[in-house]
Design a protein around this motif. Structure first.
Motif, PDB file in Angstrom:
ATOM      1  N   SER A 281       0.846  -1.193   0.000  1.00  0.00           N
ATOM      2  CA  SER A 281       0.000   0.000   0.000  1.00  0.00           C
ATOM      3  C   SER A 281       0.878   1.238   0.000  1.00  0.00           C
ATOM      4  N   SER A 282       0.369   2.307  -0.573  1.00  0.00           N
ATOM      5  CA  SER A 282       1.068   3.592  -0.580  1.00  0.00           C
ATOM      6  C   SER A 282       0.050   4.680  -0.853  1.00  0.00           C
ATOM      7  N   MET A 283       0.422   5.916  -0.582  1.00  0.00           N
ATOM      8  CA  MET A 283      -0.505   7.006  -0.851  1.00  0.00           C
ATOM      9  C   MET A 283      -0.877   7.088  -2.333  1.00  0.00           C
ATOM     10  N   PRO A 284       0.073   6.931  -3.285  1.00  0.00           N
ATOM     11  CA  PRO A 284      -0.343   6.932  -4.692  1.00  0.00           C
ATOM     12  C   PRO A 284      -1.310   5.805  -5.041  1.00  0.00           C
ATOM     13  N   ARG A 285      -1.208   4.664  -4.342  1.00  0.00           N
ATOM     14  CA  ARG A 285      -2.161   3.586  -4.605  1.00  0.00           C
ATOM     15  C   ARG A 285      -3.539   3.912  -4.026  1.00  0.00           C
ATOM     16  N   PHE A 286      -3.572   4.613  -2.900  1.00  0.00           N
ATOM     17  CA  PHE A 286      -4.858   5.126  -2.418  1.00  0.00           C
ATOM     18  C   PHE A 286      -5.467   6.030  -3.488  1.00  0.00           C
ATOM     19  N   ALA A 287      -4.630   6.876  -4.109  1.00  0.00           N
ATOM     20  CA  ALA A 287      -5.118   7.779  -5.152  1.00  0.00           C
ATOM     21  C   ALA A 287      -5.659   7.002  -6.347  1.00  0.00           C
ATOM     22  N   GLU A 288      -4.966   5.918  -6.736  1.00  0.00           N
ATOM     23  CA  GLU A 288      -5.467   5.092  -7.835  1.00  0.00           C
ATOM     24  C   GLU A 288      -6.842   4.519  -7.505  1.00  0.00           C
ATOM     25  N   ASP A 289      -7.034   4.118  -6.258  1.00  0.00           N
ATOM     26  CA  ASP A 289      -8.325   3.553  -5.859  1.00  0.00           C
ATOM     27  C   ASP A 289      -9.419   4.614  -5.858  1.00  0.00           C
ATOM     28  N   ILE A 290      -9.082   5.829  -5.433  1.00  0.00           N
ATOM     29  CA  ILE A 290     -10.046   6.934  -5.518  1.00  0.00           C
ATOM     30  C   ILE A 290     -10.442   7.173  -6.973  1.00  0.00           C
ATOM     31  N   GLU A 291      -9.458   7.185  -7.849  1.00  0.00           N
ATOM     32  CA  GLU A 291      -9.736   7.419  -9.266  1.00  0.00           C
ATOM     33  C   GLU A 291     -10.608   6.312  -9.848  1.00  0.00           C
ATOM     34  N   ALA A 292     -10.396   5.084  -9.390  1.00  0.00           N
ATOM     35  CA  ALA A 292     -11.261   3.986  -9.845  1.00  0.00           C
ATOM     36  C   ALA A 292     -12.701   4.243  -9.428  1.00  0.00           C
ATOM     37  N   GLY A 293     -12.895   4.771  -8.208  1.00  0.00           N
ATOM     38  CA  GLY A 293     -14.234   5.117  -7.756  1.00  0.00           C
ATOM     39  C   GLY A 293     -14.854   6.227  -8.583  1.00  0.00           C
ATOM     40  N   LEU A 294     -14.073   7.250  -8.888  1.00  0.00           N
ATOM     41  CA  LEU A 294     -14.568   8.346  -9.730  1.00  0.00           C
ATOM     42  C   LEU A 294     -14.974   7.835 -11.110  1.00  0.00           C
ATOM     43  N   ASP A 295     -14.126   7.018 -11.701  1.00  0.00           N
ATOM     44  CA  ASP A 295     -14.419   6.499 -13.043  1.00  0.00           C
ATOM     45  C   ASP A 295     -15.672   5.625 -13.031  1.00  0.00           C
ATOM     46  N   TRP A 296     -15.867   4.853 -11.962  1.00  0.00           N
ATOM     47  CA  TRP A 296     -17.074   4.040 -11.855  1.00  0.00           C
ATOM     48  C   TRP A 296     -18.310   4.930 -11.776  1.00  0.00           C
ATOM     49  N   LEU A 297     -18.245   5.979 -10.958  1.00  0.00           N
ATOM     50  CA  LEU A 297     -19.378   6.884 -10.813  1.00  0.00           C
ATOM     51  C   LEU A 297     -19.755   7.535 -12.143  1.00  0.00           C
ATOM     52  N   LYS A 298     -18.763   7.895 -12.928  1.00  0.00           N
ATOM     53  CA  LYS A 298     -19.020   8.611 -14.180  1.00  0.00           C
ATOM     54  C   LYS A 298     -19.798   7.770 -15.185  1.00  0.00           C
ATOM     55  N   HIS A 299     -19.853   6.456 -14.981  1.00  0.00           N
ATOM     56  CA  HIS A 299     -20.583   5.585 -15.900  1.00  0.00           C
ATOM     57  C   HIS A 299     -21.942   5.147 -15.360  1.00  0.00           C
ATOM     58  N   GLN A 300     -22.361   5.756 -14.241  1.00  0.00           N
ATOM     59  CA  GLN A 300     -23.661   5.395 -13.661  1.00  0.00           C
ATOM     60  C   GLN A 300     -24.733   6.369 -14.149  1.00  0.00           C
ATOM     61  N   PRO A 301     -25.860   5.858 -14.660  1.00  0.00           N
ATOM     62  CA  PRO A 301     -26.887   6.740 -15.216  1.00  0.00           C
ATOM     63  C   PRO A 301     -27.552   7.643 -14.187  1.00  0.00           C
ATOM     64  N   ASP A 302     -27.518   7.260 -12.907  1.00  0.00           N
ATOM     65  CA  ASP A 302     -28.164   8.089 -11.887  1.00  0.00           C
ATOM     66  C   ASP A 302     -27.200   9.075 -11.237  1.00  0.00           C
ATOM     67  N   ILE A 303     -25.988   9.223 -11.810  1.00  0.00           N
ATOM     68  CA  ILE A 303     -24.976  10.135 -11.281  1.00  0.00           C
ATOM     69  C   ILE A 303     -24.688  11.228 -12.297  1.00  0.00           C
ATOM     70  N   ASP A 304     -24.613  12.459 -11.827  1.00  0.00           N
ATOM     71  CA  ASP A 304     -24.215  13.589 -12.673  1.00  0.00           C
ATOM     72  C   ASP A 304     -22.689  13.627 -12.724  1.00  0.00           C
ATOM     73  N   ALA A 305     -22.109  13.185 -13.841  1.00  0.00           N
ATOM     74  CA  ALA A 305     -20.656  13.060 -13.967  1.00  0.00           C
ATOM     75  C   ALA A 305     -19.936  14.396 -13.908  1.00  0.00           C
ATOM     76  N   GLY A 306     -20.668  15.481 -14.038  1.00  0.00           N
ATOM     77  CA  GLY A 306     -20.040  16.808 -13.970  1.00  0.00           C
ATOM     78  C   GLY A 306     -20.020  17.388 -12.573  1.00  0.00           C
ATOM     79  N   ARG A 307     -20.557  16.649 -11.596  1.00  0.00           N
ATOM     80  CA  ARG A 307     -20.618  17.168 -10.219  1.00  0.00           C
ATOM     81  C   ARG A 307     -20.142  16.089  -9.235  1.00  0.00           C
ATOM     82  N   LEU A 308     -18.839  15.876  -9.227  1.00  0.00           N
ATOM     83  CA  LEU A 308     -18.229  14.850  -8.389  1.00  0.00           C
ATOM     84  C   LEU A 308     -17.265  15.483  -7.396  1.00  0.00           C
TER      85      LEU A 308
END
Length: 288
Positions: free
Chosen positions: A117-144
């Protein structure tokens, strides 16, 4: 000649032990969740998010009660913790009309294990969450938005420094520079910084694949142009308040600094009260 061979053998053995100790320090023996969103009367679904190295993150999605696509926020815990530790923050954010995604970082909670584990890997996991949200129809991808605690807070700033699709960030109890954290850790172990500590820091940079200066919150904060709230406990003995002030001093406006009275590194006793404060900051930004 035999004496030289013995010295070389001792030196190599010492390097092996040091390498083992460093890699062991980047492995997590984390806590397992002790609560779920149901304990806070929150509607949720359990899901999996794919992150770097093909690993799977455990997550809870708490959807906003909204007729159309809603703004959303990713919550990331700190070192050795898990998504459940931030559940008290989720209820006020949900009441403010936000969808909330809580993740377990790799090697934490119920997510997949990885080599370290490392802080950059925490960041990668956050980015994975953001990318997942952006593909959800009930989420406004412009307001994250992002909220991170401790290492998760530093990682949120790193993510914000390299993406332009984050509308607001809250960083809680983050350190200002990894080198300073390493020096404190080495001092507690009675390892002198020159030359051994310096060499250890350079080796850690090689392991994690990033120079400390490039990922330090005091440097990444200046690359962020969305609103940021830096929160820090006045009674934090693990990461002193000076770290928050140092980060804030290098930030672009309109970054805010809140020193929280009667609050330790883990936050105040009333975490739901803190969640209400965070909702007052971030919800109006994400609902614009």
């Amino acid at each position: 000649m035999n004496g030289i061979a013995v010295l070389i053998a001792v030196f190599l053995a010492g390097l092996f032990c040091l390498r083992w100790a460093i890699h062991r320090g980047f492995r997590i023996v984390g806590e397992m969740p002790t609560a779920t969103p149901a304990d806070f009367a929150l509607p949720y679904r359990q899901l999996q998010v794919v992150t770097a190295n093909g690993k799977i993150l455990f997550a809870w999605m708490i959807a906003a009660d909204s007729a159309g696509p809603a703004p959303a926020i990713v919550l990331m815990h700190g070192w050795g913790a898990n998504a459940a530790t931030l559940l008290p923050l989720a209820a006020p954010l949900h009441r403010a009309g936000l969808s909330v995604l809580l993740l377990d970082a790799r090697n934490h909670g119920q997510s997949d294990a990885d080599s370290f584990s490392s802080m950059p890997r925490f960041a990668e996991d956050i980015e994975a969450g953001l990318d997942w949200l952006k593909h959800q129809p009930d989420i406004d991808a412009g307001r994250l938005g992002l909220i991170g605690h401790s290492v998760g807070g530093a990682a949120a700033l790193l993510v914000g420094s390299r993406r332009n699709d984050v509308a607001a960030i809250v960083s809680l109890s983050a350190f200002d520079h990894p080198e300073r954290v390493m020096r404190q850790t080495l001092a507690r172990a009675h390892i002198p910084y020159r030359p051994f500590g310096w060499l250890i820091c350079r080796y850690v940079e090689r392991v994690i694949g990033h120079r400390f200066d490039h990922i330090a919150p005091v440097n990444t904060i200046g690359k962020i142009h969305c609103p940021v709230l830096i929160g820090h406990g006045a009674d934090d003995t693990l990461v002193p308040c000076a770290a928050a002030r140092a980060i804030h001093a290098r930030a672009n406006p309109p970054t805010e600094l809140h020193i929280l009275a009667d609050s330790t590194h883990e936050g105040p006793a009333d975490l739901q009260g803190l969640g209400e404060e965070l909702a007052r900051f971030i919800a109006p930004i994400l609902r614009r």
